[in-house]
Design a protein around this motif. Structure first.
Motif, PDB file in Angstrom:
ATOM      1  N   ARG A 275      29.389  18.792  -8.660  1.00  0.00           N
ATOM      2  CA  ARG A 275      30.556  19.200  -7.887  1.00  0.00           C
ATOM      3  C   ARG A 275      31.531  18.034  -7.736  1.00  0.00           C
ATOM      4  NH1 ARG A 275      29.218  20.733  -1.952  1.00  0.00           N
ATOM      5  NH2 ARG A 275      29.306  18.462  -1.861  1.00  0.00           N
ATOM      6  N   PRO A 276      32.840  18.295  -7.829  1.00  0.00           N
ATOM      7  CA  PRO A 276      33.813  17.203  -7.673  1.00  0.00           C
ATOM      8  C   PRO A 276      33.653  16.460  -6.356  1.00  0.00           C
ATOM      9  CG  PRO A 276      34.888  19.140  -8.576  1.00  0.00           C
ATOM     10  CD  PRO A 276      33.491  19.563  -8.190  1.00  0.00           C
ATOM     11  N   THR A 277      33.912  15.179  -6.411  1.00  0.00           N
ATOM     12  CA  THR A 277      33.897  14.359  -5.205  1.00  0.00           C
ATOM     13  C   THR A 277      35.025  14.768  -4.266  1.00  0.00           C
ATOM     14  OG1 THR A 277      33.156  12.539  -6.624  1.00  0.00           O
ATOM     15  CG2 THR A 277      33.898  11.966  -4.394  1.00  0.00           C
ATOM     16  N   LEU A 278      36.147  15.147  -4.859  1.00  0.00           N
ATOM     17  CA  LEU A 278      37.347  15.451  -4.085  1.00  0.00           C
ATOM     18  C   LEU A 278      38.164  16.506  -4.809  1.00  0.00           C
ATOM     19  CD1 LEU A 278      39.225  14.552  -1.678  1.00  0.00           C
ATOM     20  CD2 LEU A 278      40.273  12.962  -3.291  1.00  0.00           C
ATOM     21  N   GLY A 279      38.674  17.460  -4.084  1.00  0.00           N
ATOM     22  CA  GLY A 279      39.614  18.420  -4.635  1.00  0.00           C
ATOM     23  C   GLY A 279      40.976  18.217  -4.008  1.00  0.00           C
ATOM     24  N   ILE A 280      41.998  18.056  -4.822  1.00  0.00           N
ATOM     25  CA  ILE A 280      43.362  17.881  -4.312  1.00  0.00           C
ATOM     26  C   ILE A 280      44.127  19.165  -4.593  1.00  0.00           C
ATOM     27  CG2 ILE A 280      45.499  16.577  -4.523  1.00  0.00           C
ATOM     28  CD1 ILE A 280      43.851  14.125  -5.099  1.00  0.00           C
ATOM     29  N   VAL A 281      44.409  19.893  -3.539  1.00  0.00           N
ATOM     30  CA  VAL A 281      44.987  21.234  -3.654  1.00  0.00           C
ATOM     31  C   VAL A 281      46.445  21.175  -3.233  1.00  0.00           C
ATOM     32  CG1 VAL A 281      44.810  23.632  -2.907  1.00  0.00           C
ATOM     33  CG2 VAL A 281      42.741  22.260  -3.176  1.00  0.00           C
ATOM     34  N   ASP A 282      47.327  21.263  -4.210  1.00  0.00           N
ATOM     35  CA  ASP A 282      48.769  21.231  -3.958  1.00  0.00           C
ATOM     36  C   ASP A 282      49.366  22.507  -4.533  1.00  0.00           C
ATOM     37  OD1 ASP A 282      51.493  20.839  -3.873  1.00  0.00           O
ATOM     38  OD2 ASP A 282      51.399  18.731  -4.461  1.00  0.00           O
ATOM     39  N   PRO A 283      49.849  23.421  -3.690  1.00  0.00           N
ATOM     40  CA  PRO A 283      50.366  24.703  -4.197  1.00  0.00           C
ATOM     41  C   PRO A 283      51.539  24.565  -5.152  1.00  0.00           C
ATOM     42  CG  PRO A 283      50.911  24.395  -1.868  1.00  0.00           C
ATOM     43  CD  PRO A 283      49.913  23.341  -2.216  1.00  0.00           C
ATOM     44  N   VAL A 284      52.257  23.447  -5.092  1.00  0.00           N
ATOM     45  CA  VAL A 284      53.376  23.240  -6.017  1.00  0.00           C
ATOM     46  C   VAL A 284      52.884  23.265  -7.465  1.00  0.00           C
ATOM     47  CG1 VAL A 284      55.143  21.589  -6.761  1.00  0.00           C
ATOM     48  CG2 VAL A 284      54.760  22.006  -4.318  1.00  0.00           C
ATOM     49  N   HIS A 285      51.642  22.825  -7.667  1.00  0.00           N
ATOM     50  CA  HIS A 285      51.090  22.807  -9.019  1.00  0.00           C
ATOM     51  C   HIS A 285      50.941  24.206  -9.606  1.00  0.00           C
ATOM     52  CE1 HIS A 285      50.668  18.620  -8.668  1.00  0.00           C
ATOM     53  NE2 HIS A 285      49.441  18.538  -8.205  1.00  0.00           N
ATOM     54  N   THR A 286      50.883  25.225  -8.769  1.00  0.00           N
ATOM     55  CA  THR A 286      50.668  26.588  -9.273  1.00  0.00           C
ATOM     56  C   THR A 286      51.970  27.294  -9.642  1.00  0.00           C
ATOM     57  OG1 THR A 286      50.792  27.754  -7.127  1.00  0.00           O
ATOM     58  CG2 THR A 286      48.676  26.743  -7.726  1.00  0.00           C
ATOM     59  N   LEU A 287      53.102  26.688  -9.347  1.00  0.00           N
ATOM     60  CA  LEU A 287      54.378  27.371  -9.590  1.00  0.00           C
ATOM     61  C   LEU A 287      54.665  27.548 -11.072  1.00  0.00           C
ATOM     62  CD1 LEU A 287      56.669  25.745  -6.858  1.00  0.00           C
ATOM     63  CD2 LEU A 287      55.356  27.864  -6.746  1.00  0.00           C
ATOM     64  N   SER A 288      54.003  26.759 -11.901  1.00  0.00           N
ATOM     65  CA  SER A 288      54.236  26.881 -13.345  1.00  0.00           C
ATOM     66  C   SER A 288      53.404  27.989 -13.984  1.00  0.00           C
ATOM     67  CB  SER A 288      53.921  25.543 -14.036  1.00  0.00           C
ATOM     68  OG  SER A 288      52.568  25.184 -13.827  1.00  0.00           O
ATOM     69  N   MET A 289      52.529  28.642 -13.215  1.00  0.00           N
ATOM     70  CA  MET A 289      51.715  29.719 -13.784  1.00  0.00           C
ATOM     71  C   MET A 289      52.565  30.917 -14.172  1.00  0.00           C
ATOM     72  SD  MET A 289      48.122  30.250 -11.746  1.00  0.00           S
ATOM     73  CE  MET A 289      48.898  30.561 -10.152  1.00  0.00           C
ATOM     74  N   PRO A 290      52.476  31.406 -15.419  1.00  0.00           N
ATOM     75  CA  PRO A 290      53.148  32.659 -15.777  1.00  0.00           C
ATOM     76  C   PRO A 290      52.543  33.828 -14.997  1.00  0.00           C
ATOM     77  CG  PRO A 290      52.495  31.430 -17.735  1.00  0.00           C
ATOM     78  CD  PRO A 290      51.841  30.765 -16.564  1.00  0.00           C
ATOM     79  N   GLU A 291      53.251  34.931 -14.976  1.00  0.00           N
ATOM     80  CA  GLU A 291      52.833  36.087 -14.177  1.00  0.00           C
ATOM     81  C   GLU A 291      51.411  36.537 -14.488  1.00  0.00           C
ATOM     82  OE1 GLU A 291      53.821  40.797 -14.215  1.00  0.00           O
ATOM     83  OE2 GLU A 291      55.553  39.471 -14.002  1.00  0.00           O
ATOM     84  N   ARG A 292      51.068  36.677 -15.789  1.00  0.00           N
ATOM     85  CA  ARG A 292      49.739  37.190 -16.126  1.00  0.00           C
ATOM     86  C   ARG A 292      48.653  36.164 -15.830  1.00  0.00           C
ATOM     87  NH1 ARG A 292      50.411  41.502 -14.678  1.00  0.00           N
ATOM     88  NH2 ARG A 292      48.219  41.829 -15.186  1.00  0.00           N
ATOM     89  N   VAL A 293      48.967  34.898 -15.934  1.00  0.00           N
ATOM     90  CA  VAL A 293      47.995  33.874 -15.567  1.00  0.00           C
ATOM     91  C   VAL A 293      47.738  33.933 -14.063  1.00  0.00           C
ATOM     92  CG1 VAL A 293      47.489  31.403 -15.530  1.00  0.00           C
ATOM     93  CG2 VAL A 293      48.657  32.417 -17.501  1.00  0.00           C
ATOM     94  N   ALA A 294      48.805  34.109 -13.283  1.00  0.00           N
ATOM     95  CA  ALA A 294      48.646  34.243 -11.831  1.00  0.00           C
ATOM     96  C   ALA A 294      47.810  35.464 -11.491  1.00  0.00           C
ATOM     97  CB  ALA A 294      50.017  34.329 -11.159  1.00  0.00           C
ATOM     98  N   ALA A 295      48.046  36.568 -12.204  1.00  0.00           N
ATOM     99  CA  ALA A 295      47.288  37.796 -11.942  1.00  0.00           C
ATOM    100  C   ALA A 295      45.811  37.610 -12.275  1.00  0.00           C
ATOM    101  CB  ALA A 295      47.875  38.955 -12.747  1.00  0.00           C
ATOM    102  N   ASN A 296      45.526  37.124 -13.483  1.00  0.00           N
ATOM    103  CA  ASN A 296      44.130  36.992 -13.894  1.00  0.00           C
ATOM    104  C   ASN A 296      43.384  35.953 -13.065  1.00  0.00           C
ATOM    105  OD1 ASN A 296      44.348  38.975 -15.915  1.00  0.00           O
ATOM    106  ND2 ASN A 296      45.163  37.488 -17.372  1.00  0.00           N
ATOM    107  N   SER A 297      44.068  34.886 -12.676  1.00  0.00           N
ATOM    108  CA  SER A 297      43.450  33.900 -11.788  1.00  0.00           C
ATOM    109  C   SER A 297      43.128  34.535 -10.443  1.00  0.00           C
ATOM    110  CB  SER A 297      44.380  32.702 -11.593  1.00  0.00           C
ATOM    111  OG  SER A 297      44.649  32.055 -12.820  1.00  0.00           O
ATOM    112  N   GLY A 298      44.063  35.340  -9.941  1.00  0.00           N
ATOM    113  CA  GLY A 298      43.841  36.014  -8.667  1.00  0.00           C
ATOM    114  C   GLY A 298      42.692  37.004  -8.706  1.00  0.00           C
TER     115      GLY A 298
END
Length: 434
Positions: free
Chosen positions: A184-207
């Motif tokens: 398991r990662p030592t640290l997770g850095i979660v920044d929602p700005v990083h997700t803005l580049s996801m195309p629509e279908r990538v966002a859907a399938n990830s969700g």
């Protein structure tokens, strides 16, 4: 923490306790301070070809440059990794003598980086030593790994919170993986700005991966019904079954999916929705990382592994691809209709959270209600109409069942016992879902 509910395993066949492991997840933009705190001298940054040109990787590279620390970039991670692509990343890591790993990307990148860190720390190990049984040897990991910082750019896998690394095992045309809290990662850095580049279908399938993580972990076999009882706590699996603490995370993630997922898919500029789905991914990851998933995921692995010609929209890859989240969710109506009799109250609660009208609904209707609710949810998000729409036919069912059988790490957590005939019927029911 370990929560004990009964006598030790000298007097019972099922487990008597569940463990909750702590996970540090930060919400911030720069990894600069974290690298300095870890005393990094030689960093391995892993990503994929597409992300290597985008803002999330550039931001991490800026942080690395500011530290003055040496680093090398491995940008050849395969979307939906295989044993071959894992081995290529492992070789890079072994040759680099790295003291810190940084993964920037979705689950494919983070899982690949976990494997690279693991085998670089065990240079004499055979690849199958740590792979889940029965495909691999499933040996316990006893040696310390290097620190790994995970920077997720999708809102789906929750890999920044889990000790699991999944890949396609090409000889069997099915997914398997490595499961141990040690990776398991030592640290997770979660920044929602990083997700803005996801195309629509990538966002859907990830969700959809978040949705199924939450649903499966919430309806998984309870921890105190799981067998065998471990002879020693170190033998307790990472996926332990549903428990009171994982339930909190899974249920909350499901609420967030219901409220924000459609907005996050339809409008990439909706920062509130994308931020909330990013957090939902973390919450669901903590939930299923301790409880586990079951049939949707177990059946998804051969769906991805046996892909023929399907070309997924929104993905910059040259090979046929059924994205993981899509392969998971296509069987969900059939699966939850099948599992509902074992815990109908949980299935009804999930349907209500997802927006079902529960007036006049009876306990015995739980499976049908949740299945219909999921169908409406998928239809609204323009999901392909079942396995038939991604290139499968009834003739493929024996191969899909064969690829599911080795996935006992997850399928054994299904709350309802099932046979190969049951799996065949579930695949057949999933050929068309609307």
């Amino acid at each position: 923490m370990c929560f004990s509910a009964a006598a030790t395993c000298t007097v019972r066949k099922t487990d008597y306790a569940f463990e909750v492991t702590n996970q540090t997840v930060n919400i911030k933009f720069s990894v600069l301070q974290d690298l300095q705190n870890l005393g990094a001298q030689n960093v391995c940054l892993m990503t994929d070809k597409n992300l290597s040109r985008l803002a999330p990787v550039k931001a991490v590279l800026d942080s690395l440059s500011k530290t003055g620390v040496r680093y090398k970039v491995y940008d050849n991670v395969r979307v939906e990794p295989t044993d071959t692509s894992f081995k290529e990343a492992i070789l890079f890591a072994k040759n680099g003598s790295f003291d810190v790993f940084v993964a920037v990307g979705g689950g494919s990148v983070i899982d690949t980086c976990k494997a690279a860190n693991l085998y670089a720390s065990h240079p004499d190990a055979d690849f199958l030593d740590f792979v889940n049984a029965p495909i691999g040897k499933g040996k316990p990991i006893t040696r310390a790994l290097k620190p790994l910082i995970a920077v997720p750019t999708t809102a789906g896998t929750g890999s920044e919170t889990t000790g699991v690394a999944i890949f396609d095992f090409e000889p069997l045309k099915a997914k398997t993986g490595i499961a141990s809290r040690a990776i398991r990662p030592t640290l997770g850095i979660v920044d929602p700005v990083h997700t803005l580049s996801m195309p629509e279908r990538v966002a859907a399938n990830s969700g959809f991966d978040v949705l199924c993580h939450a649903l499966e972990s919430y309806t998984a076999l309870p921890y105190n019904q799981r067998t065998p009882c471990p002879h020693d706590p170190i033998a307790r699996p990472a996926y332990q079954g549903s428990n009171p603490i994982s339930d909190v995370w899974s249920r909350h993630a499901l609420h967030m999916v219901a409220k924000y997922m459609k907005r996050a898919v339809r409008d990439p500029e909706d920062l509130e929705a994308r931020s909330s789905m990013h957090l939902a991914s973390v919450f669901a990851g903590i939930g299923f990382g301790n409880a586990g998933v079951h049939l949707c995921h177990g059946m998804s692995y051969p769906i991805s592994g046996n892909v023929k010609t399907h070309s997924a929209k929104g993905y910059s890859v040259e090979h046929p691809l059924v994205p993981h989240g899509l392969s998971v969710v296509l069987t969900s109506p059939a699966v939850f209709s099948f599992t509902a009799p074992m815990c109908p109250e949980r299935h009804l609660e999930a349907a209500e959270i997802l927006g079902a009208d529960m007036r006049q609904v009876k306990r015995q209707d739980a499976g049908a209600v949740l299945a219909d609710t999921l169908r409406h949810f998928l239809f609204d998000l323009q999901v392909e109409d079942g396995l038939g729409a991604v290139g499968y036919s009834k003739d493929d069912i024996p191969a899909l069942v064969k690829g599911t059988i080795p996935q006992e790490r997850v399928t054994r957590l299904c709350p309802r016992e099932h046979t190969e005939d049951d799996l065949s019927q579930l695949f057949e029911a999933s050929m068309k879902i609307y």
